[in-house]
Write an enzyme that holds these catalytic residues in place. Structure first.
Site, PDB file in Angstrom:
ATOM      1  N   HIS A 182       0.821  -1.229   0.000  1.00 55.67           N
ATOM      2  CA  HIS A 182       0.000   0.000   0.000  1.00 55.67           C
ATOM      3  C   HIS A 182       0.855   1.281   0.000  1.00 55.67           C
ATOM      4  O   HIS A 182       0.718   2.095  -0.930  1.00 55.67           O
ATOM      5  CB  HIS A 182      -1.011  -0.050   1.155  1.00 55.67           C
ATOM      6  CG  HIS A 182      -1.682   1.247   1.448  1.00 55.67           C
ATOM      7  ND1 HIS A 182      -2.495   1.895   0.545  1.00 55.67           N
ATOM      8  CD2 HIS A 182      -1.655   2.046   2.543  1.00 55.67           C
ATOM      9  CE1 HIS A 182      -2.924   3.032   1.085  1.00 55.67           C
ATOM     10  NE2 HIS A 182      -2.433   3.140   2.300  1.00 55.67           N
TER      11      HIS A 182
ATOM     12  N   GLU B  67       0.870   5.844  12.419  1.00 58.60           N
ATOM     13  CA  GLU B  67      -0.514   5.444  12.726  1.00 58.60           C
ATOM     14  C   GLU B  67      -0.633   3.952  13.034  1.00 58.60           C
ATOM     15  O   GLU B  67      -1.381   3.562  13.925  1.00 58.60           O
ATOM     16  CB  GLU B  67      -1.410   5.806  11.533  1.00 58.60           C
ATOM     17  CG  GLU B  67      -2.891   5.645  11.791  1.00 58.60           C
ATOM     18  CD  GLU B  67      -3.729   6.169  10.622  1.00 58.60           C
ATOM     19  OE1 GLU B  67      -3.559   7.346  10.244  1.00 58.60           O
ATOM     20  OE2 GLU B  67      -4.541   5.396  10.081  1.00 58.60           O
ATOM     21  N   ASP B  68       0.099   3.134  12.335  1.00 57.07           N
ATOM     22  CA  ASP B  68      -0.157   1.684  12.383  1.00 57.07           C
ATOM     23  C   ASP B  68       0.996   0.813  12.887  1.00 57.07           C
ATOM     24  O   ASP B  68       0.864  -0.413  12.910  1.00 57.07           O
ATOM     25  CB  ASP B  68      -0.543   1.177  10.976  1.00 57.07           C
ATOM     26  CG  ASP B  68      -1.873   1.751  10.507  1.00 57.07           C
ATOM     27  OD1 ASP B  68      -2.705   2.097  11.361  1.00 57.07           O
ATOM     28  OD2 ASP B  68      -2.079   1.852   9.285  1.00 57.07           O
TER      29      ASP B  68
HETATM   30  N1  LIG Z   1      -9.511  -0.637   0.765  1.00 54.41           N
HETATM   31  C1  LIG Z   1      -8.738  -1.367   1.591  1.00 54.41           C
HETATM   32  N2  LIG Z   1      -8.214  -0.755   2.697  1.00 54.41           N
HETATM   33  C2  LIG Z   1      -7.437  -1.504   3.516  1.00 54.41           C
HETATM   34  C3  LIG Z   1      -7.157  -2.859   3.240  1.00 54.41           C
HETATM   35  N3  LIG Z   1      -6.343  -3.318   4.217  1.00 54.41           N
HETATM   36  C4  LIG Z   1      -6.096  -2.306   5.045  1.00 54.41           C
HETATM   37  N4  LIG Z   1      -6.755  -1.196   4.642  1.00 54.41           N
HETATM   38  C5  LIG Z   1      -6.711   0.106   5.327  1.00 54.41           C
HETATM   39  O1  LIG Z   1      -7.917   0.253   6.037  1.00 54.41           O
HETATM   40  C6  LIG Z   1      -8.223   1.650   6.176  1.00 54.41           C
HETATM   41  C7  LIG Z   1      -9.693   1.853   5.857  1.00 54.41           C
HETATM   42  O2  LIG Z   1     -10.445   1.065   6.721  1.00 54.41           O
HETATM   43  P1  LIG Z   1     -11.386   1.710   7.824  1.00 54.41           P
HETATM   44  O3  LIG Z   1     -12.071   0.605   8.551  1.00 54.41           O
HETATM   45  O4  LIG Z   1     -12.254   2.752   7.164  1.00 54.41           O
HETATM   46  O5  LIG Z   1     -10.402   2.511   8.781  1.00 54.41           O
HETATM   47  P2  LIG Z   1      -9.476   2.092  10.003  1.00 54.41           P
HETATM   48  O6  LIG Z   1      -8.610   0.962   9.539  1.00 54.41           O
HETATM   49  O7  LIG Z   1      -8.700   3.372  10.237  1.00 54.41           O
HETATM   50  O8  LIG Z   1     -10.357   1.749  11.153  1.00 54.41           O
HETATM   51  C8  LIG Z   1      -7.305   2.425   5.251  1.00 54.41           C
HETATM   52  O9  LIG Z   1      -6.398   3.120   6.110  1.00 54.41           O
HETATM   53  P3  LIG Z   1      -5.541   4.380   5.685  1.00 54.41           P
HETATM   54  O10 LIG Z   1      -4.663   4.011   4.524  1.00 54.41           O
HETATM   55  O11 LIG Z   1      -4.919   4.903   6.918  1.00 54.41           O
HETATM   56  O12 LIG Z   1      -6.544   5.447   5.085  1.00 54.41           O
HETATM   57  P4  LIG Z   1      -7.922   6.103   5.625  1.00 54.41           P
HETATM   58  O13 LIG Z   1      -9.018   5.313   5.010  1.00 54.41           O
HETATM   59  O14 LIG Z   1      -7.901   6.021   7.118  1.00 54.41           O
HETATM   60  O15 LIG Z   1      -7.835   7.497   5.110  1.00 54.41           O
HETATM   61  C9  LIG Z   1      -6.642   1.308   4.417  1.00 54.41           C
HETATM   62  O16 LIG Z   1      -5.304   1.564   4.032  1.00 54.41           O
HETATM   63  C10 LIG Z   1      -7.740  -3.469   2.077  1.00 54.41           C
HETATM   64  O17 LIG Z   1      -7.567  -4.636   1.783  1.00 54.41           O
HETATM   65  N5  LIG Z   1      -8.511  -2.665   1.281  1.00 54.41           N
HETATM   66 MN   LIG Z   2      -2.812   4.692   3.883  1.00 55.91          MN
END
Ligand SMILES: Nc1nc2c(ncn2[C@@H]2O[C@H](COP(=O)(O)OP(=O)(O)O)[C@@H](OP(=O)(O)OP(=O)(O)O)[C@H]2O)c(=O)[nH]1
Ligand SMILES: [Mn+2]
Length: 179
Positions: A35, A65-66
């Protein structure tokens, strides 16, 4: 080799070590590092971005964050500019999810141009990912809700990078949403 290429390798290696035990939420459990690499690649290849600090911040954007990474650690290794961009795109995971999501919509218009670029590419990657495969446990409604929320965030990022914004707009249109 030029020094910017070396710096990007140093950065991607740091991110890979930090995310080494994490997987994406897709059924195949894709390595998480795909990612941040993909987000940096969207900026470079699709957005025409050459600002090395933005590309580094993209590679590092989910480390604080993670993972156990601290801002101090980033600052010592990559300096204050990259660290500040990462901080701007970092959600406070101590807050309830709904609050975190609301704050992203509220803060987006006030971010630096550099942070706005990372946020645009992050959303573009995640929305494409949702179209490609649904995360484990997500209903179709939850996927649509993510698109609705992402459109609200992206509204606040307008005027940052036309190429990326046009691609996002097409994805939102397919879901019946407008920017
Ligand atoms: N679409 C998708 N997302 C995935 C996957 N695996 C992990 N993610 C991550 O999950 C986040 C979106 O899921 P949510 O349930 O909305 O958020 P959360 O993880 O913060 O609780 C994104 O975080 P982020 O990058 O920090 O972005 P943001 O959505 O918080 O802005 C994304 O990168 C996957 O297989 N598909
Ligand atoms: Mn991200």
């Amino acid at each position: 080799m030029d020094s910017e290429a070396a710096l990007l390798l140093e950065t991607v290696n740091f991110a890979a070590e930090k995310h080494r035990n994490q997987r994406r939420k897709d059924p195949e459990g894709t390595p998480y590092i795909n990612h941040p690499i993909g987000v940096a690649r969207i900026l470079s290849y699709e957005g025409g971005v050459t600002d090395i600090e933005v590309l580094q911040a993209a590679l590092l954007h989910d480390t604080v964050e993670d993972t156990d990474t601290t801002s101090e650690e980033l600052e010592a290794k990559f300096g204050p500019i990259v660290t500040h961009i990462v901080q701007e795109v970092t959600d406070d995971k101590r807050l309830p999810k709904q609050e975190r999501k609301r704050l992203q919509v509220e803060h987006a218009p006030h971010c630096s141009q550099q942070a706005k670029l990372v946020k645009l590419a992050d959303k573009l990657y995640n929305l494409r990912d949702l179209n490609a495969c649904v995360p484990v446990g997500w209903s179709a409604e939850r996927v649509q809700e993510y698109f609705v929320w992402a459109a609200e965030v992206v509204k606040g990022l307008k005027g940052t990078n036309l190429a990326l914004e046009e691609k996002l707009e097409k994805l939102f249109k397919q879901r019946g949403l407008q920017l």
